[in-house]
Design an enzyme around this catalytic site. Structure first.
Site, mmCIF file in Angstrom:
data_model
loop_
_atom_site.group_PDB
_atom_site.id
_atom_site.type_symbol
_atom_site.label_atom_id
_atom_site.label_comp_id
_atom_site.label_asym_id
_atom_site.label_seq_id
_atom_site.Cartn_x
_atom_site.Cartn_y
_atom_site.Cartn_z
ATOM 1 N N LYS A 13 0.839 -1.214 0.000
ATOM 2 C CA LYS A 13 0.000 0.000 0.000
ATOM 3 C C LYS A 13 0.873 1.263 0.000
ATOM 4 C CE LYS A 13 -2.129 -1.167 3.844
ATOM 5 N NZ LYS A 13 -1.459 -2.461 4.130
ATOM 6 N N ARG A 88 -10.159 1.016 8.762
ATOM 7 C CA ARG A 88 -9.805 -0.380 9.013
ATOM 8 C C ARG A 88 -10.892 -1.111 9.791
ATOM 9 N NH1 ARG A 88 -3.861 0.539 8.793
ATOM 10 N NH2 ARG A 88 -2.745 -1.426 8.876
ATOM 11 N N ARG A 127 11.346 -5.271 5.383
ATOM 12 C CA ARG A 127 11.040 -3.852 5.144
ATOM 13 C C ARG A 127 11.963 -2.941 5.958
ATOM 14 N NH1 ARG A 127 4.990 -1.892 5.401
ATOM 15 N NH2 ARG A 127 4.966 -3.014 7.377
ATOM 16 N N ARG A 155 10.728 -1.034 11.470
ATOM 17 C CA ARG A 155 9.607 -0.683 12.350
ATOM 18 C C ARG A 155 9.523 -1.621 13.540
ATOM 19 N NH1 ARG A 155 4.504 0.014 8.405
ATOM 20 N NH2 ARG A 155 3.561 -1.072 10.156
ATOM 21 N N ARG A 166 -1.352 -8.837 13.057
ATOM 22 C CA ARG A 166 -1.897 -7.849 12.119
ATOM 23 C C ARG A 166 -2.637 -8.525 10.975
ATOM 24 N NH1 ARG A 166 3.630 -5.306 11.508
ATOM 25 N NH2 ARG A 166 2.957 -4.232 9.630
HETATM 26 P P1 ADP Z 1 0.884 -1.835 7.466
HETATM 27 O O1 ADP Z 1 1.746 -0.984 6.586
HETATM 28 O O2 ADP Z 1 1.622 -3.000 8.008
HETATM 29 O O3 ADP Z 1 -0.431 -2.189 6.857
HETATM 30 P P2 ADP Z 1 0.281 0.587 8.986
HETATM 31 O O4 ADP Z 1 1.547 1.361 8.865
HETATM 32 O O5 ADP Z 1 -0.850 1.008 8.125
HETATM 33 O O6 ADP Z 1 0.597 -0.965 8.773
HETATM 34 O O7 ADP Z 1 -0.211 0.575 10.489
HETATM 35 C C1 ADP Z 1 0.665 0.193 11.524
HETATM 36 C C2 ADP Z 1 -0.119 0.017 12.816
HETATM 37 O O8 ADP Z 1 -0.737 1.277 13.171
HETATM 38 C C3 ADP Z 1 -1.272 -0.981 12.762
HETATM 39 O O9 ADP Z 1 -0.861 -2.324 13.001
HETATM 40 C C4 ADP Z 1 -2.176 -0.441 13.876
HETATM 41 O O10 ADP Z 1 -1.662 -0.787 15.157
HETATM 42 C C5 ADP Z 1 -2.028 1.058 13.705
HETATM 43 N N1 ADP Z 1 -3.041 1.618 12.767
HETATM 44 C C6 ADP Z 1 -2.798 2.225 11.571
HETATM 45 N N2 ADP Z 1 -3.937 2.614 10.988
HETATM 46 C C7 ADP Z 1 -4.939 2.238 11.829
HETATM 47 C C8 ADP Z 1 -6.352 2.352 11.782
HETATM 48 N N3 ADP Z 1 -6.990 2.899 10.723
HETATM 49 N N4 ADP Z 1 -7.065 1.867 12.833
HETATM 50 C C9 ADP Z 1 -6.455 1.302 13.889
HETATM 51 N N5 ADP Z 1 -5.132 1.147 13.993
HETATM 52 C C10 ADP Z 1 -4.366 1.624 12.972
HETATM 53 P P1 ADP Z 2 2.134 -1.870 3.232
HETATM 54 O O1 ADP Z 2 2.121 -0.365 3.233
HETATM 55 O O2 ADP Z 2 0.937 -2.459 2.549
HETATM 56 O O3 ADP Z 2 2.338 -2.460 4.589
HETATM 57 P P2 ADP Z 2 4.751 -1.579 1.901
HETATM 58 O O4 ADP Z 2 4.499 -0.746 0.696
HETATM 59 O O5 ADP Z 2 5.412 -0.940 3.061
HETATM 60 O O6 ADP Z 2 3.385 -2.329 2.344
HETATM 61 O O7 ADP Z 2 5.596 -2.860 1.418
HETATM 62 C C1 ADP Z 2 6.064 -3.840 2.364
HETATM 63 C C2 ADP Z 2 7.495 -4.252 1.979
HETATM 64 O O8 ADP Z 2 7.462 -5.000 0.757
HETATM 65 C C3 ADP Z 2 8.439 -3.098 1.735
HETATM 66 O O9 ADP Z 2 9.716 -3.475 2.186
HETATM 67 C C4 ADP Z 2 8.430 -2.907 0.210
HETATM 68 O O10 ADP Z 2 9.678 -2.412 -0.264
HETATM 69 C C5 ADP Z 2 8.189 -4.330 -0.273
HETATM 70 N N1 ADP Z 2 7.341 -4.402 -1.470
HETATM 71 C C6 ADP Z 2 6.295 -3.597 -1.801
HETATM 72 N N2 ADP Z 2 5.729 -4.001 -2.963
HETATM 73 C C7 ADP Z 2 6.441 -5.092 -3.361
HETATM 74 C C8 ADP Z 2 6.348 -5.968 -4.496
HETATM 75 N N3 ADP Z 2 5.411 -5.814 -5.433
HETATM 76 N N4 ADP Z 2 7.251 -6.982 -4.573
HETATM 77 C C9 ADP Z 2 8.201 -7.152 -3.619
HETATM 78 N N5 ADP Z 2 8.330 -6.365 -2.535
HETATM 79 C C10 ADP Z 2 7.467 -5.346 -2.408
#
Ligand code: ADP
Ligand code: ADP
Length: 208
Positions: A13, A88, A127, A155, A166
């Site tokens: 994302k 979410r 990541r 992170r 998660r």
């Molecule tokens: P990811 O990239 O792994 O999908 P995010 O960076 O979006 O994770 O979120 C990291 C953490 O922040 C989540 O696991 C949760 O604890 C919190 N968080 C983020 N967005 C929300 C939301 N919309 N509602 C509740 N918790 C959230």
């Molecule tokens: P999210 O925001 O959904 O948690 P991220 O964009 O942070 O996901 O991506 C999670 C990890 O996977 C990062 O280290 C990113 O560089 C890597 N990544 C993202 N898209 C791809 C892909 N299409 N193939 C391989 N690795 C990816």
């Protein structure tokens, strides 16, 4: 363009949102990023959210909804926005709906990036983020350049235990909103397996 990006943790994302905001010149709203900033700055919100985040649990709606609504009222959102990681939960989706209605705005699309569970763990544990620019890297799939590599950080919630919590929350809570947006005719699903470039192409093809 007003859009929601949904998908399991590690689906890409953040990676895809960074490309989309450049193309459409719209605001990127990542509630995860906002919460991490609040934790780093030790604000009252950050103090309340830190433990939930570290454990891979959702931060309570009564903290997240006002934070997102306030962000949406900022001038840079007038040109459009990508919501990355919000809503979410059902109450968050309702809170967003109410806020948009108040301003006579409507969403254009809800895009779900689907990725196989087996790929999630390696994406998340590899990541890394550049704290200076916020750029996301991956130690294998997208390694940081040598001048950036020494300063990248991992992170606190990108551990194997927090990832499984998660992922479970994504399927038991967040994914339940998919039918809600499908009924509104807003849903588009994109295959997130494959290279970031392939996924970007699929997203472009799926956008209204
Ligand atoms: P990811 O990239 O792994 O999908 P995010 O960076 O979006 O994770 O979120 C990291 C953490 O922040 C989540 O696991 C949760 O604890 C919190 N968080 C983020 N967005 C929300 C939301 N919309 N509602 C509740 N918790 C959230
Ligand atoms: P999210 O925001 O959904 O948690 P991220 O964009 O942070 O996901 O991506 C999670 C990890 O996977 C990062 O280290 C990113 O560089 C890597 N990544 C993202 N898209 C791809 C892909 N299409 N193939 C391989 N690795 C990816």
């Amino acid at each position: 363009m007003r859009m929601i990006l949904m998908g399991p943790p590690g689906a890409g994302k953040g990676t895809q949102a960074a490309r989309l905001v450049e193309r459409y010149r719209i605001a990127h709203i990542s509630t995860g990023e906002m919460l991490r900033e609040a934790v780093a700055e030790r604000t009252p919100l950050g103090e309340k959210a830190a433990a939930c985040m570290k454990a891979g649990q959702l931060v309570p709606d009564d903290l997240v909804i006002p934070m997102a609504v306030e962000r949406l009222s900022k001038p840079d959102c007038r040109a459009g926005f990508i919501l990355d990681g919000f809503p979410r939960t059902g109450p968050q989706a309702k809170g967003l709906d109410a806020e948009l209605k108040t301003h006579h705005l409507a969403l254009d699309v809800v895009l779900v990036i689907d990725v196989r569970d087996e790929l999630i763990l390696e994406r998340i544990t590899g990541r890394r983020m550049d704290p200076a620019t916020g750029t996301i890297y991956h130690i294998i799939f997208d390694p940081p350049p040598p001048e950036v590599a020494p300063r990248v950080v991992q992170r606190a919630d990108d551990t194997a235990e927090a990832v499984s919590a998660r992922l479970a929350k994504y399927y038991s809570v967040t994914a339940l909103m998919i039918p809600f947006y499908q009924q509104k005719g807003l849903l588009r699903r994109v295959d997130g397996n494959g290279s970031p470039e392939q996924v970007t192409e699929r997203i472009m093809a799926a956008l209204p």
